[in-house]
Design a protein around this motif. Sequence first.
Motif, mmCIF file in Angstrom:
data_model
loop_
_atom_site.group_PDB
_atom_site.id
_atom_site.type_symbol
_atom_site.label_atom_id
_atom_site.label_comp_id
_atom_site.label_asym_id
_atom_site.label_seq_id
_atom_site.Cartn_x
_atom_site.Cartn_y
_atom_site.Cartn_z
ATOM 1 N N LEU A 417 0.791 -1.235 0.000
ATOM 2 C CA LEU A 417 0.000 0.000 0.000
ATOM 3 C C LEU A 417 0.818 1.277 0.000
ATOM 4 O O LEU A 417 0.248 2.364 -0.164
ATOM 5 C CB LEU A 417 -0.935 0.014 1.228
ATOM 6 N N SER A 418 2.114 1.185 0.178
ATOM 7 C CA SER A 418 2.905 2.419 0.258
ATOM 8 C C SER A 418 2.920 3.179 -1.062
ATOM 9 O O SER A 418 3.169 4.392 -1.083
ATOM 10 C CB SER A 418 4.344 2.101 0.688
ATOM 11 N N SER A 419 2.620 2.508 -2.173
ATOM 12 C CA SER A 419 2.550 3.201 -3.468
ATOM 13 C C SER A 419 1.223 3.946 -3.632
ATOM 14 O O SER A 419 1.115 4.823 -4.503
ATOM 15 C CB SER A 419 2.720 2.209 -4.615
ATOM 16 N N ARG A 420 0.214 3.636 -2.852
ATOM 17 C CA ARG A 420 -1.101 4.284 -2.954
ATOM 18 C C ARG A 420 -1.331 5.322 -1.857
ATOM 19 O O ARG A 420 -2.107 6.258 -2.047
ATOM 20 C CB ARG A 420 -2.211 3.239 -2.870
ATOM 21 N N PHE A 421 -0.714 5.134 -0.706
ATOM 22 C CA PHE A 421 -0.971 6.008 0.440
ATOM 23 C C PHE A 421 0.353 6.458 1.049
ATOM 24 O O PHE A 421 1.371 5.768 0.956
ATOM 25 C CB PHE A 421 -1.804 5.273 1.500
ATOM 26 N N ASP A 422 0.279 7.621 1.654
ATOM 27 C CA ASP A 422 1.394 8.121 2.442
ATOM 28 C C ASP A 422 1.205 7.586 3.869
ATOM 29 O O ASP A 422 0.430 8.138 4.648
ATOM 30 C CB ASP A 422 1.401 9.648 2.425
ATOM 31 N N LEU A 423 1.904 6.518 4.184
ATOM 32 C CA LEU A 423 1.622 5.758 5.398
ATOM 33 C C LEU A 423 2.522 6.176 6.558
ATOM 34 O O LEU A 423 3.713 6.445 6.374
ATOM 35 C CB LEU A 423 1.817 4.264 5.142
ATOM 36 N N ARG A 424 1.914 6.228 7.739
ATOM 37 C CA ARG A 424 2.658 6.330 8.989
ATOM 38 C C ARG A 424 2.221 5.154 9.852
ATOM 39 O O ARG A 424 1.117 5.128 10.389
ATOM 40 C CB ARG A 424 2.374 7.657 9.697
ATOM 41 N N LEU A 425 3.091 4.156 9.949
ATOM 42 C CA LEU A 425 2.753 2.882 10.575
ATOM 43 C C LEU A 425 3.334 2.799 11.984
ATOM 44 O O LEU A 425 4.507 3.138 12.211
ATOM 45 C CB LEU A 425 3.282 1.716 9.741
ATOM 46 N N THR A 426 2.514 2.338 12.918
ATOM 47 C CA THR A 426 2.950 2.149 14.302
ATOM 48 C C THR A 426 2.464 0.796 14.787
ATOM 49 O O THR A 426 1.285 0.459 14.625
ATOM 50 C CB THR A 426 2.383 3.251 15.219
ATOM 51 N N GLY A 427 3.359 0.033 15.357
ATOM 52 C CA GLY A 427 2.993 -1.262 15.912
ATOM 53 C C GLY A 427 3.162 -1.267 17.426
ATOM 54 O O GLY A 427 4.006 -0.554 17.971
ATOM 55 N N VAL A 428 2.356 -2.072 18.094
ATOM 56 C CA VAL A 428 2.453 -2.249 19.540
ATOM 57 C C VAL A 428 2.470 -3.749 19.816
ATOM 58 O O VAL A 428 1.566 -4.471 19.379
ATOM 59 C CB VAL A 428 1.271 -1.584 20.281
ATOM 60 N N GLU A 429 3.484 -4.211 20.511
ATOM 61 C CA GLU A 429 3.615 -5.636 20.835
ATOM 62 C C GLU A 429 4.095 -5.762 22.279
ATOM 63 O O GLU A 429 5.076 -5.121 22.668
ATOM 64 C CB GLU A 429 4.605 -6.312 19.885
ATOM 65 N N ILE A 430 3.414 -6.579 23.063
ATOM 66 C CA ILE A 430 3.737 -6.702 24.480
ATOM 67 C C ILE A 430 4.988 -7.531 24.724
ATOM 68 O O ILE A 430 5.703 -7.302 25.695
ATOM 69 C CB ILE A 430 2.534 -7.306 25.238
ATOM 70 N N ASP A 431 5.291 -8.482 23.842
ATOM 71 C CA ASP A 431 6.385 -9.425 24.067
ATOM 72 C C ASP A 431 7.598 -9.007 23.247
ATOM 73 O O ASP A 431 7.583 -9.076 22.015
ATOM 74 C CB ASP A 431 5.949 -10.834 23.674
ATOM 75 N N PRO A 432 8.678 -8.572 23.887
ATOM 76 C CA PRO A 432 9.852 -8.139 23.113
ATOM 77 C C PRO A 432 10.497 -9.264 22.320
ATOM 78 O O PRO A 432 11.096 -9.015 21.269
ATOM 79 C CB PRO A 432 10.808 -7.609 24.197
ATOM 80 N N VAL A 433 10.399 -10.502 22.796
ATOM 81 C CA VAL A 433 10.968 -11.630 22.056
ATOM 82 C C VAL A 433 10.212 -11.817 20.744
ATOM 83 O O VAL A 433 10.804 -12.053 19.685
ATOM 84 C CB VAL A 433 10.925 -12.910 22.899
#
Length: 613
Positions: A417-433
């Motif tokens: 989708l980066s070719s269609r939209f100007d994306l700002r992506l953020t992920g949240v994950e509880i487990d660092p492993v």
Amino acid sequence: MSGPGDNDPAAETGSSHGAGAGPSASPTSPTPPTPPTPRTRPASSSSATDPTAATVAAPSTTAAAAPATAGTTAAPAGRVAATAGTTATASAPVTPATPATPATAATATAMAGPSRTLKAVAFVAGTCVMALEMGSSRLLAPAFGTSILVWANLIGVILFAMAFGYNVGGRLADRHPAIRGLYLSLGGAGVLVGLLPLAGRAALNALAAGITSTPITVIFASFFSVIVLIAPPVFLLSFATPFAIRLGAPDVAHTGRVAGTLGTWSTAGSLVGTFLAALLTIPTFGTRATLFGIAATLILTAVFGLRSARALLLLLLPAACAWLVRGPAKPAAGLLFEKNTPYQFVQVVRNDGLTQLIVNEGGGVQSVWRQGSDLTGMYYDAYMLLPFLQSLSDPRRSVLILGSGGGTILRQYHEVLSSRFDLRLTGVEIDPVVAATGPKYFGLSPALAADVHIADARPFLAASKQRYDVIIVDAYAQQLYIPFQLTTTQFFHLAAAHLNPGGLLAMNVNAVGERSPLLNAILHTLHSAMPYTYLAHIPGAFNYLLVGSATPLRGSRLASLVVPPLLRPLGRQVAAAWQADAAPSGMLLTDNRAPVEFLTDWELYRGIQRYGP
């Protein structure tokens, strides 16, 4: 006024007679005269300077004996003072110092509390009990998971084993109050704990039914596993408390003090064992190393107490078991990585170009990467359609993924989708492993990996001041369970407050059909916070896409929208299954009451009944 001289025999005899040698009670049996009582050396410096001290001490002894031997009536104690010419009274007699007796020595010991050895043993036993409980949860996780049902079995059986151990141990301590019994129980528990990794592998492979079995099967299988594997060492460890109290309390009067002191040391050990296992040994060294460490600690404690060099040979047992169970904790074809984390048991496997992230017993895939393709063939692909549902003219899209796992959704958004939209992506994950597996095994670029926050989803959202165009909830606990705190009306109101105008929230729910109590409960609760709710069955037997928004969405037009060619077949499928204004009457889930695990278990049972295991 000064009394008679210290060397006056008459004074001594008069004092004795006045204290208790009065007329005989029988006129035919005269009382023989009482011999003079020898003087007693004063016990203190004050009595040494008082010549009356010895004469007062002597009559008190004679007065006690005279009524018994002569049958006379004791005279008032005041006569002693009158005869001796002193001001002493019977209410405060002066007695000489006497040496300490065994009873007073025991009382002094009790006042000092239990010995350091007993305190240390109580501490070690408390530490090992809680470390064993934490390690046992990880031992069971690859076979049965760590759901609330498995935890209930583990805690319940351990409490029963402890209660039974206290009872039996108390009886044995009364019958054989020897410290040898205390050390033998600790050594026996160490032997059983040392066998756990080896016995656990055989027993759990035989008993484990896996996530494809009914919840009732999992409950009974895990319950029986805990009884067979965990209860025996806990039973023996529980002997430590009654034995230590019995050996540390010399009499009934000090039992409470001794029990309280030993209980404090045992509880302090339990605190250390809990955090040591959960935060250090299990994440760093693994479950098996933790159990072997517990076994070695108990055996060494027994060796120290028994003073037996031959008992050191017992240390060969955990060493032999460690050699026999070397290798993966859960062998799997194409295994690339496995680790016990503070949250779960994690494995990464790769077969035929398909890389999968699996946790605990492996009932659900948490992340996937099909090398050579941007599609996974799973529900993840449907999330890429979300930006096309919005009627926004601005191509900028801020996207938040709660539960980003190994980065599957992040990678797909960036690649497709980066070719269609100007994306700002953020992920949240509880487990660092789990988050660390993204760039290493799932093709996630380091730049995207830097945008992954290690945090719990809901607290992160509550603390965030950012607003997003798309919020995706893809967090799962123990394979198929959506964390209940991410399904309640309070959470959906919180998420709605973090959406930009025209923004949407989406999540996948596993359900057998549209009449699913779980599906309807989550959908109804989502509708309580967002006026527009939508539902679509997506590829996969049990996958339903739920979408909520404050403004109308154009899901039924997905087939005619200009989407990347890669997504057009999926867009047509979702458009055909799209249901607008989906707001059935189901249970309203709240922070106070959200039985998501039980609803999921019921859904699993229905699926097995309909489609088989």
